[in-house]
Design an enzyme around this catalytic site. Structure first.
Site, PDB file in Angstrom:
ATOM      1  CB  ILE A 115     -29.088 -16.104 -35.692  1.00  0.00           C
ATOM      2  CG1 ILE A 115     -28.829 -17.269 -36.167  1.00  0.00           C
ATOM      3  CG2 ILE A 115     -30.554 -16.022 -34.854  1.00  0.00           C
ATOM      4  CD1 ILE A 115     -28.819 -18.614 -35.256  1.00  0.00           C
ATOM      5  CG  ASN A 121     -33.139 -16.790 -44.900  1.00  0.00           C
ATOM      6  OD1 ASN A 121     -32.185 -16.192 -45.205  1.00  0.00           O
ATOM      7  ND2 ASN A 121     -33.215 -18.123 -44.235  1.00  0.00           N
ATOM      8  CB  THR A 122     -33.372 -17.144 -50.393  1.00  0.00           C
ATOM      9  OG1 THR A 122     -32.916 -18.365 -51.019  1.00  0.00           O
ATOM     10  CG2 THR A 122     -32.511 -15.871 -50.342  1.00  0.00           C
ATOM     11  CG  HIS A 123     -32.225 -22.658 -45.864  1.00  0.00           C
ATOM     12  ND1 HIS A 123     -31.420 -22.613 -45.170  1.00  0.00           N
ATOM     13  CD2 HIS A 123     -32.556 -24.038 -45.937  1.00  0.00           C
ATOM     14  CE1 HIS A 123     -30.864 -23.664 -44.824  1.00  0.00           C
ATOM     15  NE2 HIS A 123     -31.550 -24.528 -45.161  1.00  0.00           N
ATOM     16  CG  ASP A 164     -39.843 -18.594 -36.930  1.00  0.00           C
ATOM     17  OD1 ASP A 164     -38.460 -18.822 -36.895  1.00  0.00           O
ATOM     18  OD2 ASP A 164     -40.585 -19.445 -36.940  1.00  0.00           O
ATOM     19  CB  ALA A 165     -37.919 -16.492 -32.307  1.00  0.00           C
ATOM     20  N   GLY A 166     -36.743 -19.296 -34.608  1.00  0.00           N
ATOM     21  CA  GLY A 166     -36.013 -20.316 -34.879  1.00  0.00           C
ATOM     22  C   GLY A 166     -34.859 -19.998 -35.763  1.00  0.00           C
TER      23      GLY A 166
HETATM   24  C1  GRF Z   1     -27.360 -18.529 -50.778  1.00  0.00           C
HETATM   25  O1  GRF Z   1     -27.414 -20.021 -51.225  1.00  0.00           O
HETATM   26  C2  GRF Z   1     -28.136 -18.503 -49.444  1.00  0.00           C
HETATM   27  O2  GRF Z   1     -29.475 -19.356 -49.871  1.00  0.00           O
HETATM   28  C3  GRF Z   1     -27.360 -19.054 -48.523  1.00  0.00           C
HETATM   29  O3  GRF Z   1     -26.049 -18.206 -48.989  1.00  0.00           O
HETATM   30  C4  GRF Z   1     -26.074 -18.309 -50.378  1.00  0.00           C
HETATM   31  C5  GRF Z   1     -25.668 -16.697 -50.616  1.00  0.00           C
HETATM   32  O4  GRF Z   1     -25.105 -16.749 -51.765  1.00  0.00           O
HETATM   33  N1  GRF Z   1     -27.849 -18.633 -47.373  1.00  0.00           N
HETATM   34  P1  GRF Z   1     -24.544 -15.174 -52.449  1.00  0.00           P
HETATM   35  O5  GRF Z   1     -23.692 -14.599 -51.388  1.00  0.00           O
HETATM   36  O6  GRF Z   1     -25.894 -14.656 -52.751  1.00  0.00           O
HETATM   37  O7  GRF Z   1     -23.886 -15.615 -53.641  1.00  0.00           O
END
Ligand code: GRF
Length: 201
Positions: free
Chosen positions: A97, A112-114, A146-148
């Site tokens: 975090i 960020n990608t989630h 953000d902060a969350g």
């Molecule tokens: C992705 O699914 C990302 O969203 C998550 O961790 C994974 C990262 O995969 N937080 P990599 O290390 O890029 O293969």
């Protein structure tokens, strides 16, 4: 106090990527570089394959390992990222975090990608939690940090179907295929407007 970096609106976007693991998203970001964006540095909290991928691509790297003092680590992380003067910071599988010092410097420019459709299944186990809940559709979200925890404004989302017989690994792999396309599309669509980012997808 440092002054924020203000590039010309037409300039190629300078991107710093934060990683902790395999770095397959980082690889997609590296492969997607063009006249619209370029990766100027990759920063990790642990030595990892992501760092090796960056080195293989000739990109500057830095590993900032956390010690006992989290606030002090955040300051070192800010310095490591700041030295590359990024327009955008991408957390791509970075498993820590980001603290208030980091956000004070880079909030509004950190994305960020989630691996879930936020606001569902926030946190470190988005894939496992969607599967355990019995969701039939999950997906990928790119959002501002953000902060969350996974609470920042959503930039882009794509759905992924949960298939009968999926386990966490098979589902995560299909989500990652979508994540890779989405993050590259977002970076290609991002421009700097003064202190803000403009993202036209
Ligand atoms: C992705 O699914 C990302 O969203 C998550 O961790 C994974 C990262 O995969 N937080 P990599 O290390 O890029 O293969």
């Amino acid at each position: 106090m440092t002054t924020p970096h203000q590039p010309a609106a037409s300039a190629r976007l300078n991107v710093v990527v934060l990683v902790s693991g395999t770095g397959s998203l980082l690889q997609a970001i590296l492969d997607g570089q063009d006249e619209r964006y370029g990766v100027v540095k990759v920063v990790a909290d642990v030595p990892c394959q992501g760092i090796e991928r960056a080195q293989a691509a000739g990109i500057a790297t830095e590993v900032v390992e956390m010690g006992a003092d989290r606030a002090e680590w955040n300051k070192r992380l800010v310095a490591a990222v700041d030295s590359a003067q990024p327009d955008v910071v991408v957390s791509a599988g970075f498993m820590k975090i980001l603290g208030k010092d980091f956000l004070a410097r880079f909030e509004g420019r950190t994305i960020n990608t989630h691996p879930a459709l936020l606001p569902a299944f926030k946190g470190a186990h988005g894939v496992r939690d969607a599967l355990a809940y019995g969701a039939k559709v999950t997906g990928s979200t790119v959002h501002f940090v953000d902060a969350g925890v996974d609470t920042g404004a959503i930039i882009a989302q794509e759905p992924v179907r949960v298939l009968p017989g999926d386990d966490e690994a098979s589902l995560h792999e299909r989500i990652k295929v979508v994540e890779r396309e989405l993050i590259v599309a977002v970076l290609r669509a991002t421009r700097v407007k003064g202190e803000e980012l403009s993202i036209q997808l």
